[in-house]
Design a protein around this motif. Structure first.
Motif, PDB file in Angstrom:
ATOM      1  N   ALA A 100      11.022   6.887  -5.405  1.00 40.88           N
ATOM      2  CA  ALA A 100      10.725   5.836  -6.267  1.00 40.88           C
ATOM      3  C   ALA A 100       9.342   5.194  -6.194  1.00 40.88           C
ATOM      4  O   ALA A 100       8.734   4.991  -7.333  1.00 40.88           O
ATOM      5  CB  ALA A 100      11.641   4.774  -5.820  1.00 40.88           C
ATOM      6  N   PHE A 101       8.848   4.906  -4.927  1.00 41.12           N
ATOM      7  CA  PHE A 101       7.329   4.552  -4.848  1.00 41.12           C
ATOM      8  C   PHE A 101       6.431   5.592  -5.540  1.00 41.12           C
ATOM      9  O   PHE A 101       5.226   5.030  -6.004  1.00 41.12           O
ATOM     10  CB  PHE A 101       7.018   4.315  -3.554  1.00 41.12           C
ATOM     11  CG  PHE A 101       7.598   3.049  -2.875  1.00 41.12           C
ATOM     12  CD1 PHE A 101       8.147   2.172  -3.716  1.00 41.12           C
ATOM     13  CD2 PHE A 101       7.811   3.170  -1.335  1.00 41.12           C
ATOM     14  CE1 PHE A 101       8.891   1.139  -2.847  1.00 41.12           C
ATOM     15  CE2 PHE A 101       8.482   2.135  -0.729  1.00 41.12           C
ATOM     16  CZ  PHE A 101       8.978   1.067  -1.802  1.00 41.12           C
ATOM     17  N   SER A 102       6.713   6.732  -5.520  1.00 41.18           N
ATOM     18  CA  SER A 102       5.618   7.735  -5.780  1.00 41.18           C
ATOM     19  C   SER A 102       5.769   7.881  -7.311  1.00 41.18           C
ATOM     20  O   SER A 102       4.683   7.864  -8.116  1.00 41.18           O
ATOM     21  CB  SER A 102       6.124   9.453  -5.588  1.00 41.18           C
ATOM     22  OG  SER A 102       6.115   9.413  -4.182  1.00 41.18           O
ATOM     23  N   ILE A 103       6.752   7.757  -8.133  1.00 34.99           N
ATOM     24  CA  ILE A 103       6.832   7.720  -9.470  1.00 34.99           C
ATOM     25  C   ILE A 103       6.292   6.510 -10.044  1.00 34.99           C
ATOM     26  O   ILE A 103       5.527   6.321 -11.019  1.00 34.99           O
ATOM     27  CB  ILE A 103       8.459   7.746 -10.036  1.00 34.99           C
ATOM     28  CG1 ILE A 103       8.826   9.197  -9.793  1.00 34.99           C
ATOM     29  CG2 ILE A 103       8.621   7.394 -11.380  1.00 34.99           C
ATOM     30  CD1 ILE A 103      10.469   9.176  -9.828  1.00 34.99           C
ATOM     31  N   ILE A 138      -2.734   0.683  -4.758  1.00 36.90           N
ATOM     32  CA  ILE A 138      -3.020   1.088  -3.479  1.00 36.90           C
ATOM     33  C   ILE A 138      -1.770   0.517  -2.606  1.00 36.90           C
ATOM     34  O   ILE A 138      -1.676   1.159  -1.429  1.00 36.90           O
ATOM     35  CB  ILE A 138      -4.390   0.190  -3.042  1.00 36.90           C
ATOM     36  CG1 ILE A 138      -5.613   0.987  -3.673  1.00 36.90           C
ATOM     37  CG2 ILE A 138      -4.500   0.070  -1.716  1.00 36.90           C
ATOM     38  CD1 ILE A 138      -6.776   0.328  -3.667  1.00 36.90           C
ATOM     39  N   PHE A 139      -1.370  -0.605  -2.958  1.00 36.52           N
ATOM     40  CA  PHE A 139      -0.089  -1.313  -2.304  1.00 36.52           C
ATOM     41  C   PHE A 139       0.896  -0.208  -2.153  1.00 36.52           C
ATOM     42  O   PHE A 139       1.590   0.032  -1.269  1.00 36.52           O
ATOM     43  CB  PHE A 139       0.440  -2.505  -3.034  1.00 36.52           C
ATOM     44  CG  PHE A 139       1.710  -3.067  -2.461  1.00 36.52           C
ATOM     45  CD1 PHE A 139       1.584  -3.472  -1.069  1.00 36.52           C
ATOM     46  CD2 PHE A 139       2.770  -2.966  -3.096  1.00 36.52           C
ATOM     47  CE1 PHE A 139       2.630  -4.145  -0.519  1.00 36.52           C
ATOM     48  CE2 PHE A 139       3.765  -3.585  -2.653  1.00 36.52           C
ATOM     49  CZ  PHE A 139       3.928  -4.283  -1.106  1.00 36.52           C
ATOM     50  N   LEU A 140       1.237   0.476  -3.396  1.00 34.51           N
ATOM     51  CA  LEU A 140       2.418   1.653  -3.348  1.00 34.51           C
ATOM     52  C   LEU A 140       2.059   2.718  -2.434  1.00 34.51           C
ATOM     53  O   LEU A 140       2.810   3.271  -1.995  1.00 34.51           O
ATOM     54  CB  LEU A 140       2.754   2.216  -4.742  1.00 34.51           C
ATOM     55  CG  LEU A 140       3.368   0.904  -5.672  1.00 34.51           C
ATOM     56  CD1 LEU A 140       3.408   1.336  -7.052  1.00 34.51           C
ATOM     57  CD2 LEU A 140       4.888   0.957  -5.233  1.00 34.51           C
ATOM     58  N   THR A 141       0.812   3.108  -2.544  1.00 36.09           N
ATOM     59  CA  THR A 141       0.261   4.125  -1.584  1.00 36.09           C
ATOM     60  C   THR A 141       0.578   3.921  -0.098  1.00 36.09           C
ATOM     61  O   THR A 141       0.917   4.633   0.773  1.00 36.09           O
ATOM     62  CB  THR A 141      -1.041   4.430  -1.932  1.00 36.09           C
ATOM     63  OG1 THR A 141      -1.181   4.989  -3.126  1.00 36.09           O
ATOM     64  CG2 THR A 141      -1.428   5.675  -1.128  1.00 36.09           C
ATOM     65  N   ILE A 142       0.366   2.568   0.293  1.00 37.04           N
ATOM     66  CA  ILE A 142       0.566   2.137   1.665  1.00 37.04           C
ATOM     67  C   ILE A 142       2.088   2.090   1.990  1.00 37.04           C
ATOM     68  O   ILE A 142       2.284   2.570   2.908  1.00 37.04           O
ATOM     69  CB  ILE A 142      -0.062   0.728   1.953  1.00 37.04           C
ATOM     70  CG1 ILE A 142      -1.646   0.698   1.706  1.00 37.04           C
ATOM     71  CG2 ILE A 142       0.398   0.034   3.285  1.00 37.04           C
ATOM     72  CD1 ILE A 142      -2.327  -0.593   1.635  1.00 37.04           C
TER      73      ILE A 142
END
Length: 105
Positions: free
Chosen positions: A63-66, A3-7
């Motif tokens: 990078a965040f998506s991976i 969730i943090f990465l999605t934000i």
């Protein structure tokens, strides 16, 4: 963590959208306001900054998506293992006891 990465991805996407809207496709955009000749931060430096910021945000989104996919698969595997453990455990129920009838003599 997912969730943090999605934000973070959403924030980076919003910033990237705003950054692209500031730029002009022909090199004007925000840099056009700094077109006078004697300024320290002239048009080329502003355009370079905007281009570097754009590529940096694109790299961050990738990078965040991976990383989000990696954490998503890890959480999914963890949940499957946890649920498998719960399903495999036998229910501890007492055996039904029936009264034994004595044969009439």
């Amino acid at each position: 963590m997912y969730i943090f990465l999605t934000i973070l991805i959403v924030i980076a996407a919003i910033l990237l959208t705003l950054l692209v809207l500031v730029q002009n496709s022909k090199g004007g955009g925000l840099a056009a306001g700094f077109a006078s000749g004697n300024q320290v931060m002239g048009a080329p430096k502003t355009a370079d900054f905007l281009e570097k910021a754009t590529w940096t945000l694109i790299a961050l989104i990738v990078a965040f998506s991976i990383a989000a996919v990696g954490f998503s698969k890890g959480e999914q595997m963890s949940a499957e293992q946890h649920s498998a453990i719960q399903v495999d455990e036998p229910a501890q129920q007492p055996a039904a006891e029936f009264p034994v009838e004595e044969a009439a003599e």
